[in-house]
Design a protein around this motif. Structure first.
Motif: not given
Length: 200
Positions: A14-15, A24-26, A91, A94, A119-120, A122-123, A196
């Motif tokens: 993902k990164e 920044k994915p969300c 998900k 993301v 998800v995390k 902050d996502e 983001y």
């Protein structure tokens, strides 16, 4: 799930995908009553982010029910499954490094919390489109409130099925008087401020 199913790790993560897209994915999760303006806001936001050069995808409640969730009805159990499936798809987006925008009534707090947990921390960005029922009903773009009041549609959120307002959403959009562009700017500013998107 079968005991013979094993998660397959991929070489690209993902990164790396997010870095390639410079974002920044969300999940931007629009929730609110039918007629509150979720889809209008989601469409306008995607157009704005596309114009700025970011990678997005929009999942709309009605559109998803034409394919992925065509087999589901509108009773409480079906609504739960509807959001569960959408959450799993979101998900995956993301993980692809994409900013995924969703527009779903998603009336139950527990269902939205379940998607958040996928998800995390902050996502997941919950955007409560707060429009009074009487305003939504006066708009009634699809004639659904009229049918619900006449008893032609059962389990209609806000009429004979509950809507549980978010207790603490990341963004609260009061959408009965404010201009569309003003609300889009508010959301875009949130994305900029919290890293983001990077608009130079």
């Amino acid at each position: 799930m079968s005991n013979n199913t094993v998660w397959h790790n991929t070489h690209v993560v993902k990164e790396q995908r997010a870095k390639l897209k410079n974002q920044k994915p969300c999940i931007l999760w629009f929730t609110g009553l039918s007629g509150s303006g979720k889809s209008t806001l989601a469409n306008a936001l995607e157009a704005k982010l596309f114009e700025l050069g970011f990678h997005t995808y929009l999942l709309d409640g009605d559109n998803v029910r034409h394919g992925l969730n065509v087999d589901l009805g509108f009773d409480d159990n079906a609504r739960v499954e509807n959001i569960r499936r959408v959450g799993e798809v979101a998900k995956l987006f993301v993980d692809s490094g994409t900013i995924i925008i969703t527009a779903f009534i998603s009336p139950f707090i527990s269902d939205r919390a379940q998607v958040r947990s996928l998800v995390k921390e902050d996502e997941f960005i919950e955007i409560f489109v707060d429009t009074p029922l009487e305003v939504c009903e006066s708009r009634d773009p699809k004639g659904l409130y009229k049918k619900a009041r006449a008893g032609e549609i059962k389990n209609f959120t806000g009429i004979d099925s509950p809507y549980e307002k978010p207790l603490k959403s990341e963004l609260h959009i009061v959408n009965d008087k404010t201009e569309l562009n003003e609300n889009i700017d508010k959301i875009t500013d949130y994305l900029k401020t919290n890293g983001y998107i990077d608009v130079r």
